[in-house]
Design a protein around this motif. Structure first.
Motif, PDB file in Angstrom:
ATOM      1  N   ALA A 193      51.401  40.800  41.385  1.00  0.00           N
ATOM      2  CA  ALA A 193      50.557  39.785  40.765  1.00  0.00           C
ATOM      3  C   ALA A 193      51.103  39.369  39.405  1.00  0.00           C
ATOM      4  O   ALA A 193      51.166  38.175  39.076  1.00  0.00           O
ATOM      5  N   GLU A 194      51.537  40.354  38.618  1.00  0.00           N
ATOM      6  CA  GLU A 194      52.078  40.057  37.288  1.00  0.00           C
ATOM      7  C   GLU A 194      53.348  39.229  37.391  1.00  0.00           C
ATOM      8  O   GLU A 194      53.576  38.313  36.598  1.00  0.00           O
ATOM      9  N   SER A 195      54.170  39.530  38.402  1.00  0.00           N
ATOM     10  CA  SER A 195      55.415  38.779  38.567  1.00  0.00           C
ATOM     11  C   SER A 195      55.156  37.317  38.913  1.00  0.00           C
ATOM     12  O   SER A 195      55.998  36.451  38.638  1.00  0.00           O
ATOM     13  N   LEU A 196      54.001  37.046  39.510  1.00  0.00           N
ATOM     14  CA  LEU A 196      53.640  35.672  39.873  1.00  0.00           C
ATOM     15  C   LEU A 196      52.679  35.046  38.864  1.00  0.00           C
ATOM     16  O   LEU A 196      52.193  33.936  39.067  1.00  0.00           O
ATOM     17  N   ASN A 197      52.410  35.779  37.786  1.00  0.00           N
ATOM     18  CA  ASN A 197      51.494  35.297  36.745  1.00  0.00           C
ATOM     19  C   ASN A 197      50.081  35.096  37.273  1.00  0.00           C
ATOM     20  O   ASN A 197      49.367  34.180  36.858  1.00  0.00           O
ATOM     21  N   VAL A 198      49.678  35.946  38.213  1.00  0.00           N
ATOM     22  CA  VAL A 198      48.317  35.936  38.754  1.00  0.00           C
ATOM     23  C   VAL A 198      47.538  37.061  38.078  1.00  0.00           C
ATOM     24  O   VAL A 198      48.023  38.200  37.985  1.00  0.00           O
ATOM     25  N   ARG A 199      46.355  36.775  37.612  1.00  0.00           N
ATOM     26  CA  ARG A 199      45.575  37.756  36.876  1.00  0.00           C
ATOM     27  C   ARG A 199      44.880  38.758  37.805  1.00  0.00           C
ATOM     28  O   ARG A 199      44.437  38.405  38.897  1.00  0.00           O
ATOM     29  N   SER A 200      44.768  39.989  37.322  1.00  0.00           N
ATOM     30  CA  SER A 200      44.035  41.032  38.029  1.00  0.00           C
ATOM     31  C   SER A 200      42.730  41.307  37.303  1.00  0.00           C
ATOM     32  O   SER A 200      42.624  41.119  36.079  1.00  0.00           O
ATOM     33  N   ILE A 201      41.717  41.752  38.062  1.00  0.00           N
ATOM     34  CA  ILE A 201      40.422  42.084  37.485  1.00  0.00           C
ATOM     35  C   ILE A 201      39.954  43.429  38.032  1.00  0.00           C
ATOM     36  O   ILE A 201      40.530  43.963  38.994  1.00  0.00           O
ATOM     37  N   ALA A 202      38.899  43.960  37.456  1.00  0.00           N
ATOM     38  CA  ALA A 202      38.344  45.252  37.875  1.00  0.00           C
ATOM     39  C   ALA A 202      37.065  45.027  38.687  1.00  0.00           C
ATOM     40  O   ALA A 202      36.195  44.250  38.285  1.00  0.00           O
ATOM     41  N   THR A 203      36.968  45.698  39.840  1.00  0.00           N
ATOM     42  CA  THR A 203      35.719  45.681  40.631  1.00  0.00           C
ATOM     43  C   THR A 203      35.523  47.072  41.230  1.00  0.00           C
ATOM     44  O   THR A 203      36.421  47.917  41.181  1.00  0.00           O
ATOM     45  N   ASN A 204      34.367  47.287  41.844  1.00  0.00           N
ATOM     46  CA  ASN A 204      34.094  48.591  42.455  1.00  0.00           C
ATOM     47  C   ASN A 204      33.743  48.489  43.938  1.00  0.00           C
ATOM     48  O   ASN A 204      33.423  49.493  44.563  1.00  0.00           O
ATOM     49  N   ASP A 205      33.782  47.280  44.496  1.00  0.00           N
ATOM     50  CA  ASP A 205      33.452  47.075  45.913  1.00  0.00           C
ATOM     51  C   ASP A 205      32.137  47.779  46.266  1.00  0.00           C
ATOM     52  O   ASP A 205      32.062  48.628  47.156  1.00  0.00           O
ATOM     53  N   VAL A 206      31.070  47.397  45.569  1.00  0.00           N
ATOM     54  CA  VAL A 206      29.770  48.076  45.690  1.00  0.00           C
ATOM     55  C   VAL A 206      29.142  47.798  47.054  1.00  0.00           C
ATOM     56  O   VAL A 206      29.063  46.648  47.493  1.00  0.00           O
ATOM     57  N   ARG A 207      28.649  48.871  47.713  1.00  0.00           N
ATOM     58  CA  ARG A 207      27.966  48.754  49.009  1.00  0.00           C
ATOM     59  C   ARG A 207      26.568  49.369  48.992  1.00  0.00           C
ATOM     60  O   ARG A 207      25.844  49.249  49.974  1.00  0.00           O
ATOM     61  N   TYR A 208      26.191  50.033  47.904  1.00  0.00           N
ATOM     62  CA  TYR A 208      24.862  50.636  47.821  1.00  0.00           C
ATOM     63  C   TYR A 208      24.510  50.827  46.346  1.00  0.00           C
ATOM     64  O   TYR A 208      25.390  50.917  45.487  1.00  0.00           O
ATOM     65  N   HIS A 209      23.198  50.852  46.068  1.00  0.00           N
ATOM     66  CA  HIS A 209      22.783  50.829  44.662  1.00  0.00           C
ATOM     67  C   HIS A 209      22.821  52.201  44.016  1.00  0.00           C
ATOM     68  O   HIS A 209      22.961  52.298  42.793  1.00  0.00           O
TER      69      HIS A 209
END
Length: 603
Positions: A193-209
């Protein structure tokens, strides 16, 4: 480092067995944990969005709207192919603008159009055509980058998706679940992603509370795979980490990647679409003056219905028409009138029911057969400015082919992409939960079936001890950990959605494209589509539906009226049947009512 965090990859139980908490549970938990904004993206639809938005607003959390779908990327993964997968890669789409929401709904409609029930797949060309106003997240364990088998495939997939969405509208979301294999893949994907100048973000793929609900998520995974928990261990989470963490804990989890956290917050601030801007409008019945047409039809009907038009009748008509005009509902009454007229022209008995009988306008339009003046009925029970609710006219039709003919008339008149049946969500009730969870835990089928037969089919008991006692009576060992886990899972599954179905007869009709307001899916019955919202969702969003209900007894009444005309030469109208026939009351007094609709039993 940022001091706030927004979860942008979150699924609810409205993804049907792919998550184990309701939209309301997730929104309420987010409020308790101090989230300022939160995204919901269920697989294949916006099923839970109305209730999620409502729950978020109640707790002061800004809702972000999205959905997940599968993308056919066989041209990208041509050689060598990624590891064997039963389904194509999945991407998550978030709405930035109103146009983006319209495109998302249309994408989901296209994705369901040619697929089996529960599946949603679009090709790259469709994605290209409907990309405006949408931001794509392409990470995740089921995404194209993580399913790619080689570095070259990962690079090729990201390049292709970047060419569709543009560099500013595509993000690689990264999760960290204490899995060394996942961490290795994360490093590779972020480098590409960095080599293509595409930004990365943080997630947790939440499936339950909450963390403990992860055990139920495991059960749903086994149900989806038609396996026991023991047999599908390789497909279960290594640790239950896909719950809604506190923003502080998520910031700590990604402390060594502060740029991902900053990117996450910047993106969340961009996603400004609000469900209050859903582009729904009721269809215009005519390009001319709708209210004048309604007034003319009512005047004609009043002269036919009443031998003498008294001042009381005139005053009531004028009052109702004034309310209808102020609420701008002339088109709605004309639409229902048109359906009734079609029925009459085609020899189909149609009868309005419920509070619509309180309206002299409905009586004049032949929608109902009850004279509200004669019975001193209150119009405001049907329609009131103060209540702020839309009118609800239910039309009873003979069940079977006659009703289907009317439904298809509506589809043809307004357009296949402008009409849809209202949804209903089939939820877990006790009997079904016992049977499915019994298989998940590998319990004795004979005992499970006996237990299912012992409990009520429609309601969960108020006291948990009832099912425990019943389990003991059928021979289940209450000291067996599997049995205890089974009983827990049955209780936790209560009221969670199992699959989508269609309402008995609710039709939503849109002026313009309904599939840009809410996605449409093919119904089981040929020639029908079902929307992804139920009647409560429609009421919250102020979207009008018309109920066309099939009634077997109305078929019998219709046949009886035809027989009376054939054998006695008398054409009987329902409105002309006397309400005080002595022989009828004598029959009722004798309880000689078998076969008489609505009065043949105590119910």
């Amino acid at each position: 480092m940022t001091d706030s965090y927004t979860e942008l990859r979150l699924s609810s139980a409205m993804s049907f067995l792919q998550a184990s908490s309701t939209p309301e549970e997730l929104a309420n938990e987010a409020g308790k944990l101090g989230y300022k904004s939160l995204a919901l993206a269920d697989f294949g639809g916006v099923y839970g969005i109305p209730r999620f938005v409502k729950a978020c607003m109640d707790v002061g959390v800004r809702p972000i709207v999205g959905a997940k779908l599968h993308v056919d990327m066989r041209s990208v993964f041509a050689s060598p192919r990624p590891e064997a997968q039963s389904k194509p890669p999945e991407i998550l789409l978030l709405c930035e603008t109103e146009k983006g929401y319209e495109n998302l709904c249309e994408l989901l409609t296209e994705g369901h159009a040619t697929q089996e029930k529960g599946e949603c797949v679009v090709d790259l060309q469709t994605l290209e055509r409907l990309k405006e106003g949408i931001v794509a997240l392409v990470g995740g364990c089921e995404g194209p980058l993580f399913l790619a088998k080689t570095k070259e495939q990962t690079y090729g997939a990201l390049v292709k998706l970047m060419s569709i969405f543009g560099r500013s509208n595509i993000f690689v979301d990264i999760q960290r679940h204490n899995d060394p294999e996942q961490e290795h893949k994360n490093r590779l994907v972020m480098q590409i992603a960095e080599s293509l100048n595409v930004r990365s973000i943080a997630t947790n793929d939440v499936r339950y509370h909450k963390k403990e609900r992860g055990r139920l998520f495991d059960c749903f995974t086994a149900i989806r795979r038609h396996q026991t928990l023991d047999d599908c261990i390789p497909y279960l989470e290594k640790a239950h980490m896909r719950y809604l963490e506190t923003p502080r804990n998520m910031i700590q989890r990604f402390h060594d990647f502060p740029e991902l956290l900053r990117n996450t917050q910047k993106l969340s601030e961009r996603l400004a679409f609000s469900l209050s801007r859903v582009p729904y409008r009721f269809p215009r019945f005519t390009e001319g003056d709708e209210f004048q047409l309604l007034r003319d039809l009512v005047a004609k009907g009043i002269k036919e219905r009443y031998k003498e038009v008294t001042p009381k009748v005139e005053n009531l008509v004028n009052h109702e028409l004034d309310v209808i005009k102020r609420l701008q509902l002339a088109g709605y009454f004309l639409l229902v009138w048109d359906i009734v007229k079609f029925c009459k022209d085609n020899g189909i008995l149609a009868q309005g029911r419920g509070s619509a009988a309180n309206s002299i306008v409905c009586y004049a339009l032949y929608i109902t057969a009850i004279d509200p003046v004669a019975y001193d009925l209150l119009f405001e029970r049907f329609l009131s400015e103060e209540r702020g609710e839309w009118p609800d006219i239910d039309l009873d039709l003979p069940s079977g082919d006659a009703r289907e003919k009317v439904i298809q008339y509506v589809y043809e008149k307004y357009g296949r992409r402008s009409v849809g049946m209202t949804a209903t969500f089939i939820t877990y009730r006790q009997k079904g939960a016992i049977r499915e969870m019994g298989k998940v835990f590998g319990l004795d089928p004979a005992r499970i079936e006996k237990l299912a037969d012992m409990v009520a089919n429609f309601e969960f008991p108020d006291e948990p001890d009832i099912i425990v006692q019943s389990a003991k009576e059928v021979g289940l060992d209450l000291e067996d950990r599997r049995v205890l886990a089974f009983l827990w899972a049955v209780r936790e599954a209560q009221d969670l959605p199992r699959h989508l179905s269609q309402h008995n007869g609710g039709l939503v009709i849109c002026g313009g494209r309904l599939d840009r307001v809410v996605p449409l899916e093919p119904a089981r019955m040929k020639g029908r589509t079902v929307i992804q919202w139920d009647k409560e969702d429609l009421a919250d969003l102020r979207i009008i539906k018309v109920d066309l209900l099939g009634l077997g007894m109305l078929s019998a009444i219709s046949d009886a009226l035809k027989l009376v005309e054939r054998h006695y030469g008398a054409k009987v109208e329902l409105a002309s049947i006397p309400p005080d026939d002595k022989e009828v009351f004598q029959m009722l007094q004798k309880a000689n009512t078998v076969g008489v609709f609505q009065v043949e039993s105590r119910a």
